[in-house]
Design an enzyme around this catalytic site. Structure first.
Site, PDB file in Angstrom:
ATOM      1  N   ASP A   1      41.627  39.665  50.659  1.00  0.00           N
ATOM      2  CA  ASP A   1      42.642  40.387  49.886  1.00  0.00           C
ATOM      3  C   ASP A   1      41.902  41.479  49.127  1.00  0.00           C
ATOM      4  OD1 ASP A   1      44.485  38.436  50.638  1.00  0.00           O
ATOM      5  OD2 ASP A   1      44.392  37.381  48.726  1.00  0.00           O
TER       6      ASP A   1
ATOM      7  N   SER B   1      34.830  41.720  42.944  1.00  0.00           N
ATOM      8  CA  SER B   1      33.730  41.920  43.882  1.00  0.00           C
ATOM      9  C   SER B   1      34.145  42.842  45.018  1.00  0.00           C
ATOM     10  CB  SER B   1      33.277  40.562  44.418  1.00  0.00           C
ATOM     11  OG  SER B   1      32.918  39.731  43.333  1.00  0.00           O
TER      12      SER B   1
END
Length: 187
Positions: free
Chosen positions: A6, A146
């Site tokens: 995602d 991240s």
């Protein structure tokens, strides 16, 4: 070709002078990998950058069937500067990252790099030197915010037209884990 996570997706053509903004740092491909000869193999190819947001699921999967080599972990570097210099020049960082070569069935050799924050960005990859299946979990990040980059050789994929129209305008496109984002280019 499925999205490994995602995220917000960006796509860039790779040339010898390309640099990409990832987690507040600018990287050339050779800086990202710390391997100049491997970086050269991807010139003319494409760099896909998947920027995970705090609300995204921080697990990631394999994009295709294939074989994964070993992980190359790079702990990151903080280049500190004198306090007076920080007033005009930001502190330069190269984030913690881990890359591996994926020999994929349909898209050739792909370099996947997981990038976390310098000190706190935990990267957990469960295995190496093994076969994998498209959609199988590859690993996860310990903390949010991240990034994953994928390097592909020239002529290997065609992004789906609806993604390409957004990416060509310089915008990011929202993608989800396992979403079909590209197909193998057939000559």
């Amino acid at each position: 070709f499925i999205s490994p996570c995602d995220s917000l997706l960006s796509a860039y053509t790779i040339d010898e002078n390309s640099s990409f903004s990832i987690k507040g740092s600018r990287y050339r491909v050779c800086d990202l990998l710390e391997d100049e000869s491997l970086a050269k193999k991807y010139e003319g190819g494409i760099c896909l950058i998947f920027r995970l947001c705090a609300s995204d699921y921080h697990h990631y999967c394999y994009i295709d069937n294939g074989y994964q080599g070993e992980h190359h972990f790079i702990p990151g570097v903080l280049h500190s500067v004198q306090p007076i210099a920080c007033e005009t020049v930001p502190v330069f960082t190269l984030n913690r990252r881990s890359w591996c070569l994926l020999e994929t069935e349909h898209f050739g050799p792909v370099v996947q790099t997981e990038i976390g924050a310098l000190v706190v960005g935990g990267i957990v990859n469960a295995k190496e030197n093994c076969s994998f299946v498209r959609g199988e979990e590859k690993g996860h990040f310990d903390l949010s915010g991240s990034t994953i980059s994928l390097l592909l050789e020239p002529g290997r994929i065609c992004l789906r037209p609806e993604l390409l129209s957004v990416l060509d305008s310089g915008e990011e496109s929202r993608v989800t884990l396992g979403q079909w984002i590209a197909y193998a280019k057939i000559d």
